[in-house]
Design a protein around this motif. Structure first.
Motif, mmCIF file in Angstrom:
data_model
loop_
_atom_site.group_PDB
_atom_site.id
_atom_site.type_symbol
_atom_site.label_atom_id
_atom_site.label_comp_id
_atom_site.label_asym_id
_atom_site.label_seq_id
_atom_site.Cartn_x
_atom_site.Cartn_y
_atom_site.Cartn_z
ATOM 1 N N ASN A 187 0.493 15.162 -2.061
ATOM 2 C CA ASN A 187 0.499 13.976 -2.144
ATOM 3 C C ASN A 187 -0.351 12.897 -1.849
ATOM 4 O OD1 ASN A 187 2.523 15.557 -3.837
ATOM 5 N ND2 ASN A 187 1.015 14.823 -5.433
ATOM 6 N N ASP A 226 -2.064 20.553 -3.566
ATOM 7 C CA ASP A 226 -0.578 20.496 -4.248
ATOM 8 C C ASP A 226 -0.449 19.112 -3.096
ATOM 9 O OD1 ASP A 226 0.646 23.891 -4.604
ATOM 10 O OD2 ASP A 226 -0.696 21.547 -6.300
ATOM 11 N N GLN A 261 4.530 16.528 -0.610
ATOM 12 C CA GLN A 261 4.245 17.237 -1.831
ATOM 13 C C GLN A 261 5.630 16.493 -2.310
ATOM 14 O OE1 GLN A 261 3.780 20.246 1.482
ATOM 15 N NE2 GLN A 261 2.081 20.877 -0.014
ATOM 16 N N ARG A 262 5.239 16.919 -4.333
ATOM 17 C CA ARG A 262 5.810 16.572 -5.327
ATOM 18 C C ARG A 262 6.692 18.430 -5.509
ATOM 19 N NH1 ARG A 262 2.293 12.637 -6.964
ATOM 20 N NH2 ARG A 262 3.422 10.515 -6.999
ATOM 21 N N SER A 267 12.779 12.637 -1.626
ATOM 22 C CA SER A 267 12.870 13.280 -2.970
ATOM 23 C C SER A 267 12.000 13.909 -2.681
ATOM 24 C CB SER A 267 12.518 12.329 -4.169
ATOM 25 O OG SER A 267 13.629 11.266 -4.328
ATOM 26 N N TYR A 268 10.588 13.652 -1.755
ATOM 27 C CA TYR A 268 9.069 14.839 -1.383
ATOM 28 C C TYR A 268 9.817 16.130 -0.599
ATOM 29 C CZ TYR A 268 6.651 11.530 -3.543
ATOM 30 O OH TYR A 268 5.498 10.912 -4.653
ATOM 31 N N ASN A 269 9.031 17.401 -1.269
ATOM 32 C CA ASN A 269 8.370 18.197 0.100
ATOM 33 C C ASN A 269 7.639 17.290 1.318
ATOM 34 O OD1 ASN A 269 10.435 20.131 -1.960
ATOM 35 N ND2 ASN A 269 8.493 19.828 -3.108
ATOM 36 N N TRP A 319 12.772 18.950 -0.225
ATOM 37 C CA TRP A 319 12.997 18.491 -0.239
ATOM 38 C C TRP A 319 14.442 17.984 0.747
ATOM 39 C CZ3 TRP A 319 18.240 16.887 -2.277
ATOM 40 C CH2 TRP A 319 18.274 17.799 -3.211
#
Length: 122
Positions: A110, A108, A99-100, A31-33, A53
């Motif tokens: 996370n 940016d 990153q989201r 779910s994350y980039n 993602w």
């Protein structure tokens, strides 16, 4: 607890190749980039590459386009940075980022990895 653990750094000569890996745990990896940033001594941290993602979208800094390739394996919760035709100016600590938001901005990010040293001799 989220962990991003980089590996694969080292000392190489100009023109050589390295592949960095970033093993992720504690987060829904698919779910994350994912991205890679680097910081050379005395310089600010800079964007290197990012991948969406799904792996469908990638983006690179102009300085590494055509030489570096970012990929990911969601089944292994791992992102990679293949670095070819390395130059002395690529010498830096390379850090993995989750990153989201798909972005080339460090603000940016996370989650950060601890970094791995890449040194390219001339």
């Amino acid at each position: 607890q989220v962990q991003l653990v980089e590996s694969g750094g080292g000392l190489v000569q100009a023109g050589d190749s390295l592949r960095l890996s970033c093993a992720a745990s504690g987060l829904p990896f698919s779910s994350y980039n994912m991205g890679w940033f680097r910081q050379a001594p005395g310089k600010e941290r800079e964007f290197v590459a990012t991948i969406s993602w799904s792996g469908a979208r990638t983006d690179y800094a102009d300085s590494v386009k055509g030489r570096f390739t970012i990929t990911r394996d969601n089944a292994k919760n791992t992102a990679y940075l293949q670095m070819n035709m390395l130059k002395p100016e690529d010498t830096a600590v390379y850090s993995c980022a989750a990153q989201r938001l798909l972005s080339n901005r460090a603000n940016d990010v996370n989650y950060w990895g601890q970094g791995t040293q890449v040194t390219v001799s001339s």
